[in-house]
Design an enzyme around this catalytic site. Structure first.
Site, PDB file in Angstrom:
ATOM      1  N   ASN A 175       1.453   3.354  -3.020  1.00  0.00           N
ATOM      2  CA  ASN A 175       2.023   3.803  -4.295  1.00  0.00           C
ATOM      3  C   ASN A 175       1.517   5.191  -4.693  1.00  0.00           C
ATOM      4  O   ASN A 175       2.292   6.048  -5.131  1.00  0.00           O
ATOM      5  CB  ASN A 175       1.669   2.812  -5.408  1.00  0.00           C
ATOM      6  CG  ASN A 175       2.386   1.486  -5.250  1.00  0.00           C
ATOM      7  OD1 ASN A 175       3.379   1.390  -4.553  1.00  0.00           O
ATOM      8  ND2 ASN A 175       1.875   0.462  -5.915  1.00  0.00           N
ATOM      9  N   ASP A 201       0.835  -1.198   0.000  1.00  0.00           N
ATOM     10  CA  ASP A 201       0.000   0.000   0.000  1.00  0.00           C
ATOM     11  C   ASP A 201       0.875   1.254   0.000  1.00  0.00           C
ATOM     12  O   ASP A 201       1.944   1.266   0.614  1.00  0.00           O
ATOM     13  CB  ASP A 201      -0.899  -0.015   1.240  1.00  0.00           C
ATOM     14  CG  ASP A 201      -2.041   0.978   1.145  1.00  0.00           C
ATOM     15  OD1 ASP A 201      -2.323   1.466   0.029  1.00  0.00           O
ATOM     16  OD2 ASP A 201      -2.650   1.280   2.186  1.00  0.00           O
ATOM     17  N   HIS A 228       2.986   3.190  -9.060  1.00  0.00           N
ATOM     18  CA  HIS A 228       2.835   1.758  -9.307  1.00  0.00           C
ATOM     19  C   HIS A 228       4.078   1.183  -9.991  1.00  0.00           C
ATOM     20  O   HIS A 228       4.511   0.070  -9.677  1.00  0.00           O
ATOM     21  CB  HIS A 228       1.592   1.495 -10.152  1.00  0.00           C
ATOM     22  CG  HIS A 228       0.312   1.868  -9.473  1.00  0.00           C
ATOM     23  ND1 HIS A 228       0.010   1.484  -8.176  1.00  0.00           N
ATOM     24  CD2 HIS A 228      -0.755   2.591  -9.903  1.00  0.00           C
ATOM     25  CE1 HIS A 228      -1.178   1.958  -7.838  1.00  0.00           C
ATOM     26  NE2 HIS A 228      -1.665   2.632  -8.867  1.00  0.00           N
ATOM     27  N   LEU A 253      11.108 -20.811  -2.629  1.00  0.00           N
ATOM     28  CA  LEU A 253      10.096 -19.856  -2.187  1.00  0.00           C
ATOM     29  C   LEU A 253       8.859 -20.023  -3.052  1.00  0.00           C
ATOM     30  O   LEU A 253       8.962 -20.114  -4.276  1.00  0.00           O
ATOM     31  CB  LEU A 253      10.618 -18.419  -2.312  1.00  0.00           C
ATOM     32  CG  LEU A 253       9.622 -17.296  -1.985  1.00  0.00           C
ATOM     33  CD1 LEU A 253       9.301 -17.281  -0.495  1.00  0.00           C
ATOM     34  CD2 LEU A 253      10.169 -15.934  -2.433  1.00  0.00           C
TER      35      LEU A 253
END
Length: 249
Positions: A18, A16, A33, A127
């Site tokens: 951008n 959160d 973004h 991962l």
């Protein structure tokens, strides 16, 4: 062959800030973004060294379709570019990349990029990186519940597998241990609600484009200092003494 990444921590990250990052610099939101895409790589690179084996990033919520069309178009273009650009890097560094959420509202080109990236990285085990796109936790829970039959036994673990299937995730994906949200906001915004029932929450003031490995390390360090009781209590020393008949009285 699909091989789920097991063990370690499952961290959910709500990316959160951008827009605020861009506004503070007199730039359009779309530039925020674009800069945020670089923070994704930093988070992914830091994760394995911190004991994280599953990392879920909130890239685009089902509610984000209500944003201006130009911004949505930019976000979708950035996502497609990220998948194509990072595919070989993920394979090389042992990252299995998958997209969770709805796919019927995504463009054919984006769906092709998703399919090709998932196929190319599906056997990586260092991962498990999940990008939540057109994602709604409530919708996934409703879909999982709607698929149940009245005669079918379903405990919490089995239902979690159903929730994962409902959002195109590996059914064996474990519950979330830690949710991190950047930008100072303190809410979950329909993100991994069932999976995060006992997750620890860490809220950072850092705006997402500024997020780096040090922020991730600090958040995980805060998590590891906490005592996770899952609704119960650990016996105190005086309780143990009483149980063994050596307490007061």
């Amino acid at each position: 062959m699909d091989r789920p990444v097991t063990g370690g921590l499952h961290v959910g990250l709500i990316m959160d800030g951008n827009g605020r990052w861009a506004r503070a610099r007199g730039l359009p939101r779309t530039e925020g973004h674009r800069r945020g895409a670089s923070a994704v790589r930093r988070a992914v690179e830091a994760a394995p060294g911190l004991g994280i084996t599953t990392l879920t990033l909130y890239a685009f919520s089902a509610d984000n379709w209500r944003r201006p069309a130009a911004e949505v178009s930019t976000l979708m273009s950035l996502l497609e570019s990220f998948l194509v650009r990072e595919r070989a890097r993920c394979h090389r560094h042992g990252v299995r990349l998958a997209v969770i959420g709805r796919r019927d509202r995504l463009s054919p080109a984006l769906n092709r990029a998703i399919d090709e990236t998932e196929r190319a990285t599906r056997d990586r085990t260092r991962l498990y990186l999940r990008l939540a796109v057109d994602y709604s936790s409530r919708s996934a829970i409703l879909a999982a519940a709607g698929a149940l039959t009245s005669t079918e036994p379903c405990d919490e673990t089995a239902f979690l597998r159903r929730v994962n299937r409902a959002c195109h995730s590996d059914p064996q994906t474990p519950p979330v241990d830690l949710v991190i949200r950047t930008s100072g906001e303190q809410r979950l915004s329909d993100f991994l609600l069932f999976e995060s029932a006992y997750a620890e929450l860490v809220f950072l003031d850092t705006l997402w484009p500024d997020f780096d490995g040090d922020d991730m390390r600090r958040a995980v360090a805060r998590f590891r200092r906490r005592e996770r009781r899952y609704g119960g209590l650990k016996p105190r020393n005086d309780d143990l003494l009483t149980l063994h008949g050596t307490g007061p009285g």
